[in-house]
Design a protein around this motif. Structure first.
Motif, PDB file in Angstrom:
ATOM      1  N   ILE A 184       0.769  -1.068  -0.061  1.00 52.96           N
ATOM      2  CA  ILE A 184       0.060  -0.006   0.053  1.00 52.96           C
ATOM      3  C   ILE A 184       1.001   1.199  -0.068  1.00 52.96           C
ATOM      4  O   ILE A 184       1.881   1.237   0.734  1.00 52.96           O
ATOM      5  N   TRP A 185       0.419   2.031  -0.951  1.00 49.92           N
ATOM      6  CA  TRP A 185       1.159   3.392  -0.829  1.00 49.92           C
ATOM      7  C   TRP A 185       0.164   4.595  -1.151  1.00 49.92           C
ATOM      8  O   TRP A 185      -0.950   4.593  -1.434  1.00 49.92           O
ATOM      9  N   ILE A 186       0.904   5.751  -0.841  1.00 45.88           N
ATOM     10  CA  ILE A 186      -0.088   6.823  -1.034  1.00 45.88           C
ATOM     11  C   ILE A 186       0.178   7.837  -2.190  1.00 45.88           C
ATOM     12  O   ILE A 186       1.408   8.027  -2.345  1.00 45.88           O
ATOM     13  N   GLU A 187      -0.608   8.368  -3.269  1.00 42.27           N
ATOM     14  CA  GLU A 187      -0.066   9.482  -4.238  1.00 42.27           C
ATOM     15  C   GLU A 187      -1.291  10.493  -4.065  1.00 42.27           C
ATOM     16  O   GLU A 187      -2.140  10.404  -3.159  1.00 42.27           O
ATOM     17  N   GLU A 188      -1.130  11.539  -4.747  1.00 43.26           N
ATOM     18  CA  GLU A 188      -1.867  12.661  -5.163  1.00 43.26           C
ATOM     19  C   GLU A 188      -3.284  12.246  -5.814  1.00 43.26           C
ATOM     20  O   GLU A 188      -3.118  11.871  -7.033  1.00 43.26           O
ATOM     21  N   SER A 189      -4.430  12.477  -5.314  1.00 44.92           N
ATOM     22  CA  SER A 189      -5.629  12.156  -6.149  1.00 44.92           C
ATOM     23  C   SER A 189      -5.505  13.408  -7.409  1.00 44.92           C
ATOM     24  O   SER A 189      -5.210  14.443  -7.283  1.00 44.92           O
ATOM     25  N   ASP A 190      -6.527  13.124  -8.327  1.00 53.43           N
ATOM     26  CA  ASP A 190      -6.724  14.095  -9.574  1.00 53.43           C
ATOM     27  C   ASP A 190      -7.385  15.227  -8.916  1.00 53.43           C
ATOM     28  O   ASP A 190      -7.356  16.299  -9.427  1.00 53.43           O
ATOM     29  N   SER A 191      -8.004  15.288  -7.828  1.00 53.87           N
ATOM     30  CA  SER A 191      -8.665  16.528  -7.344  1.00 53.87           C
ATOM     31  C   SER A 191      -7.615  17.159  -6.135  1.00 53.87           C
ATOM     32  O   SER A 191      -8.258  18.119  -5.492  1.00 53.87           O
ATOM     33  N   GLY A 192      -6.677  16.564  -6.193  1.00 55.47           N
ATOM     34  CA  GLY A 192      -5.579  17.248  -5.132  1.00 55.47           C
ATOM     35  C   GLY A 192      -5.594  16.567  -3.750  1.00 55.47           C
ATOM     36  O   GLY A 192      -5.004  16.737  -2.751  1.00 55.47           O
ATOM     37  N   GLY A 193      -6.406  15.579  -3.569  1.00 55.92           N
ATOM     38  CA  GLY A 193      -6.569  15.132  -2.321  1.00 55.92           C
ATOM     39  C   GLY A 193      -5.696  13.857  -2.131  1.00 55.92           C
ATOM     40  O   GLY A 193      -4.396  13.780  -2.723  1.00 55.92           O
ATOM     41  N   ALA A 194      -5.994  12.940  -1.387  1.00 57.23           N
ATOM     42  CA  ALA A 194      -5.016  11.448  -1.200  1.00 57.23           C
ATOM     43  C   ALA A 194      -5.597  10.403  -1.945  1.00 57.23           C
ATOM     44  O   ALA A 194      -6.894  10.208  -2.005  1.00 57.23           O
ATOM     45  N   ALA A 195      -4.910   9.935  -2.418  1.00 53.93           N
ATOM     46  CA  ALA A 195      -5.164   8.300  -3.085  1.00 53.93           C
ATOM     47  C   ALA A 195      -4.262   7.196  -2.417  1.00 53.93           C
ATOM     48  O   ALA A 195      -3.147   7.091  -2.681  1.00 53.93           O
ATOM     49  N   PHE A 196      -4.965   6.394  -1.853  1.00 52.57           N
ATOM     50  CA  PHE A 196      -4.456   5.266  -1.338  1.00 52.57           C
ATOM     51  C   PHE A 196      -4.401   4.110  -2.416  1.00 52.57           C
ATOM     52  O   PHE A 196      -5.378   3.618  -3.003  1.00 52.57           O
ATOM     53  N   VAL A 197      -3.429   3.365  -2.682  1.00 52.53           N
ATOM     54  CA  VAL A 197      -3.210   2.482  -3.752  1.00 52.53           C
ATOM     55  C   VAL A 197      -2.905   1.312  -3.100  1.00 52.53           C
ATOM     56  O   VAL A 197      -1.885   1.140  -2.386  1.00 52.53           O
ATOM     57  N   VAL A 198      -3.786   0.155  -3.127  1.00 47.68           N
ATOM     58  CA  VAL A 198      -3.590  -0.847  -2.619  1.00 47.68           C
ATOM     59  C   VAL A 198      -3.401  -1.912  -3.386  1.00 47.68           C
ATOM     60  O   VAL A 198      -4.365  -2.238  -4.573  1.00 47.68           O
ATOM     61  N   GLU A 199      -2.361  -2.962  -3.156  1.00 49.66           N
ATOM     62  CA  GLU A 199      -1.888  -3.968  -4.519  1.00 49.66           C
ATOM     63  C   GLU A 199      -2.154  -5.419  -3.526  1.00 49.66           C
ATOM     64  O   GLU A 199      -1.657  -5.382  -2.563  1.00 49.66           O
ATOM     65  N   LEU A 200      -3.146  -6.234  -4.124  1.00 51.94           N
ATOM     66  CA  LEU A 200      -3.365  -7.401  -3.516  1.00 51.94           C
ATOM     67  C   LEU A 200      -3.359  -8.390  -4.448  1.00 51.94           C
ATOM     68  O   LEU A 200      -3.358  -8.643  -5.598  1.00 51.94           O
ATOM     69  N   PRO A 201      -2.960  -9.711  -3.699  1.00 51.35           N
ATOM     70  CA  PRO A 201      -2.790 -10.821  -4.810  1.00 51.35           C
ATOM     71  C   PRO A 201      -4.171 -11.395  -5.402  1.00 51.35           C
ATOM     72  O   PRO A 201      -4.979 -11.455  -4.730  1.00 51.35           O
ATOM     73  N   ARG A 202      -4.150 -11.563  -6.794  1.00 50.01           N
ATOM     74  CA  ARG A 202      -5.432 -12.160  -7.365  1.00 50.01           C
ATOM     75  C   ARG A 202      -5.671 -13.529  -6.887  1.00 50.01           C
ATOM     76  O   ARG A 202      -4.580 -14.456  -6.468  1.00 50.01           O
ATOM     77  N   THR A 203      -6.737 -13.833  -6.997  1.00 50.36           N
ATOM     78  CA  THR A 203      -7.020 -15.479  -6.760  1.00 50.36           C
ATOM     79  C   THR A 203      -6.925 -16.147  -8.460  1.00 50.36           C
ATOM     80  O   THR A 203      -7.658 -15.486  -9.136  1.00 50.36           O
ATOM     81  N   GLU A 204      -6.683 -17.267  -8.592  1.00 48.84           N
ATOM     82  CA  GLU A 204      -6.739 -18.012  -9.754  1.00 48.84           C
ATOM     83  C   GLU A 204      -8.292 -18.756  -9.710  1.00 48.84           C
ATOM     84  O   GLU A 204      -8.529 -19.451  -9.050  1.00 48.84           O
TER      85      GLU A 204
END
Length: 357
Positions: free
Chosen positions: A337-357
């Protein structure tokens, strides 16, 4: 007990003076400064003498199985009762694989035939035994701590929340209008906290038993919808636009609480009328979610810091647990998980989770 990278204090229990001198000779002549700078040796001739010794000052015990009071594995059993926290390395004049395995099963860290001894092997075995023993003690301490926290959750938090819920339920039955709605909110939140507490207790119990929660297929859209409902119950004016459907990830039953904490964090810092947009992309291995809000955002210098235990924003009424919990759980799923800036200038939390097959 000394630092094993600088000095190691070893207790030798050996009734044969010749064998004791041989052990001392090996340790004196060992070229093992890369393992430990200095090894101090104290020689005793019986387990009875061990009872009169200050065990805490030693790092390891070298034990001959043939002593005046006992022989064989009976000697090891007696020694483990006397030195419960000290790693024991068995020394023996016989090559006996069955007995060596029996010694390990009964608590010895290692088993060395005297005929195979040399300085480097002895010093290396001592060093590794001490390191393993300390790791085992650390694991036991952590297990005890988790069992303690589990007990607190059971006896203090759960009991207290059940009392609060019962009183809220009683008020809801006897009030009307806004007051009744407030009481029902108390009941709803009590149910949520009781449910989360039970889930955390389940995780703690599993970890204290040296296991891990089994990952399951989780319908990401349904999980996000449930988490969004929790945010709306706290702030009816907030907007959560969930664009995620027909996706599955590998996680456990706490995943809803992970996203619930992220949505509630956006409400707390972005205001009651905050808008949250949730989107996702599917890769070969991971699903990447983006939870973006139109709040004040998080400065680049604080984006990693907010996940640390006890961290909270200025003016926050929280405990600093929420995002630390989120980061810990995502990592336990094998994600990031990490944080970026959202398109509106707020916070965007980016969450990477493993897929299931």
């Amino acid at each position: 007990m000394s630092d094993t990278t600088s000095r190691m204090d070893v207790l030798l229990v050996e009734d044969n003076p010749g064998d004791a001198k041989l052990v001392a000779h090996h340790l004196d002549s060992s070229d093992s400064t890369h393992l430990v700078d200095d090894i101090g040796l104290t020689h005793l001739e019986s387990l009875g003498a061990v009872e009169e010794t200050e065990i805490d000052r030693y790092d390891a015990l070298l034990l001959d199985l043939g002593l005046p009071e006992s022989t064989g594995l009976e000697t090891l059993d007696r020694a483990t009762e006397l030195v419960t926290d000290l790693p024991i390395i068995v020394l023996t004049g016989m090559r006996d694989r069955q007995k060596s395995m029996g010694a390990i099963e009964r608590g010895a860290q290692d088993y060395l035939p005297k005929s195979d001894l040399d300085g480097d092997r002895l010093a290396r075995t001592l060093r590794y035994a001490v390191v393993r023993s300390r790791q085992q003690r650390t694991l036991r301490r952590r297990r005890d701590q988790m069992e303690f926290f589990n007990s607190i959750l059971q006896h203090d938090m759960l009991n207290g929340m059940n009392v609060i819920r019962a009183r809220g339920d009683l008020l809801a039955d006897n009030l009307d209008g806004d007051e009744r709605e407030y009481a029902e909110t108390i009941v709803d939140w009590s149910d949520d906290i009781i449910d989360l507490t039970e889930k955390v207790r389940s995780v703690l119990k599993t970890l204290s038993e040296d296991g891990m929660n089994e990952m399951q297929r989780r319908d990401l859209g349904a999980v996000l919808d449930a988490a969004a409902d929790r945010a709306r119950s706290k702030s009816p004016a907030c907007t959560v636009n969930n664009h995620v459907t027909d996706m599955e990830v590998a996680a456990d039953e706490l995943l809803e609480d992970v996203f619930g904490n992220l949505f509630l964090n956006a409400v707390e810092h972005g205001g009651d009328d905050v808008t949250i947009d949730v989107t996702a992309t599917v890769g070969d291995v991971f699903v990447t979610l983006r939870i973006a809000d139109d709040g004040p955002g998080i400065s680049p210098g604080r984006r990693r810091q907010v996940f640390e235990r006890g961290q909270k924003g200025s003016g926050s009424s929280g405990t600093g647990f929420g995002l630390y919990f989120v980061d810990s759980m995502v990592e336990s799923y094998g994600g990031r998980i990490w944080i970026e800036e959202s398109d509106s200038g707020g916070a965007a939390f980016v969450v990477e989770l493993p897929r299931t097959e």
